[in-house]
Scaffold this motif. Structure first.
Motif, PDB file in Angstrom:
ATOM      1  N   UNK A 203     -25.993 -26.403  16.561  1.00 54.82           N
ATOM      2  CA  UNK A 203     -25.542 -27.463  17.478  1.00 54.82           C
ATOM      3  C   UNK A 203     -25.145 -28.745  16.750  1.00 54.82           C
ATOM      4  N   UNK A 204     -25.788 -29.029  15.617  1.00 51.67           N
ATOM      5  CA  UNK A 204     -25.419 -30.211  14.840  1.00 51.67           C
ATOM      6  C   UNK A 204     -23.998 -30.093  14.296  1.00 51.67           C
TER       7      UNK A 204
ATOM      8  N   UNK B  16     -20.020 -27.922   7.854  1.00 52.41           N
ATOM      9  CA  UNK B  16     -20.467 -26.573   7.494  1.00 52.41           C
ATOM     10  C   UNK B  16     -21.043 -26.591   6.077  1.00 52.41           C
ATOM     11  N   UNK B  17     -20.398 -27.317   5.178  1.00 47.49           N
ATOM     12  CA  UNK B  17     -20.890 -27.394   3.790  1.00 47.49           C
ATOM     13  C   UNK B  17     -22.276 -28.043   3.732  1.00 47.49           C
ATOM     14  N   UNK B  18     -22.475 -29.106   4.490  1.00 53.20           N
ATOM     15  CA  UNK B  18     -23.783 -29.767   4.517  1.00 53.20           C
ATOM     16  C   UNK B  18     -24.849 -28.812   5.075  1.00 53.20           C
ATOM     17  N   UNK B  19     -24.498 -28.116   6.140  1.00 54.17           N
ATOM     18  CA  UNK B  19     -25.439 -27.179   6.752  1.00 54.17           C
ATOM     19  C   UNK B  19     -25.793 -26.056   5.786  1.00 54.17           C
TER      20      UNK B  19
ATOM     21  N   UNK C 287     -28.216 -27.374   3.277  1.00 58.06           N
ATOM     22  CA  UNK C 287     -29.524 -27.610   3.903  1.00 58.06           C
ATOM     23  C   UNK C 287     -30.298 -26.299   4.076  1.00 58.06           C
ATOM     24  N   UNK C 288     -29.596 -25.252   4.530  1.00 59.79           N
ATOM     25  CA  UNK C 288     -30.241 -23.964   4.786  1.00 59.79           C
ATOM     26  C   UNK C 288     -30.291 -23.063   3.553  1.00 59.79           C
ATOM     27  N   UNK C 289     -29.626 -23.498   2.486  1.00 63.71           N
ATOM     28  CA  UNK C 289     -29.545 -22.708   1.247  1.00 63.71           C
ATOM     29  C   UNK C 289     -28.930 -21.337   1.498  1.00 63.71           C
ATOM     30  N   UNK C 290     -27.810 -21.356   2.231  1.00 59.99           N
ATOM     31  CA  UNK C 290     -27.038 -20.142   2.492  1.00 59.99           C
ATOM     32  C   UNK C 290     -25.574 -20.458   2.226  1.00 59.99           C
TER      33      UNK C 290
ATOM     34  N   UNK D  92     -22.057 -17.710   5.879  1.00 64.02           N
ATOM     35  CA  UNK D  92     -23.189 -17.435   6.771  1.00 64.02           C
ATOM     36  C   UNK D  92     -23.246 -18.442   7.909  1.00 64.02           C
ATOM     37  N   UNK D  93     -23.030 -19.706   7.587  1.00 66.10           N
ATOM     38  CA  UNK D  93     -23.032 -20.741   8.621  1.00 66.10           C
ATOM     39  C   UNK D  93     -21.926 -20.468   9.631  1.00 66.10           C
ATOM     40  N   UNK D  94     -20.769 -20.072   9.150  1.00 66.12           N
ATOM     41  CA  UNK D  94     -19.660 -19.735  10.054  1.00 66.12           C
ATOM     42  C   UNK D  94     -20.010 -18.568  10.967  1.00 66.12           C
TER      43      UNK D  94
END
Length: 77
Positions: free
Chosen positions: A17-18, A26-29, A32-35, A39-41
């Motif tokens: 949601x952020x 997406x790069x920041x996320x 943060x998640x170390x993926x 994967x975020x996409x």
């Protein structure tokens, strides 16, 4: 090579949601998640399509082949 541990659904729900709200890229996320950004996409797409349920891990690898213990028990019964 062992597979990295799955990211908990609650963590994914906190991240996606952020991104959608423009609070995080997406790069920041991904950092943060170390993926990976890929994967975020994927999480983002799954969340948009199915909400929280879309983020539940769908790892069927453990169901493809029975463990040795299951094979032995099945043969014994």
């Amino acid at each position: 090579m062992p597979q990295p541990p799955a990211i908990p659904v609650d963590e994914k729900v906190g991240i996606v949601p952020s991104i959608l709200a423009g609070e995080m890229t997406v790069a920041q996320a991904a950092r943060r998640a170390r993926v990976s950004e890929q994967s975020i996409g994927t999480w983002k797409r799954q969340f948009i399509e199915n909400g929280r349920a879309g983020l539940v891990a769908k790892n069927s690898r453990c169901h493809r082949r029975p463990t040795a213990a299951v094979r032995i028990i099945s043969a014994w019964c």
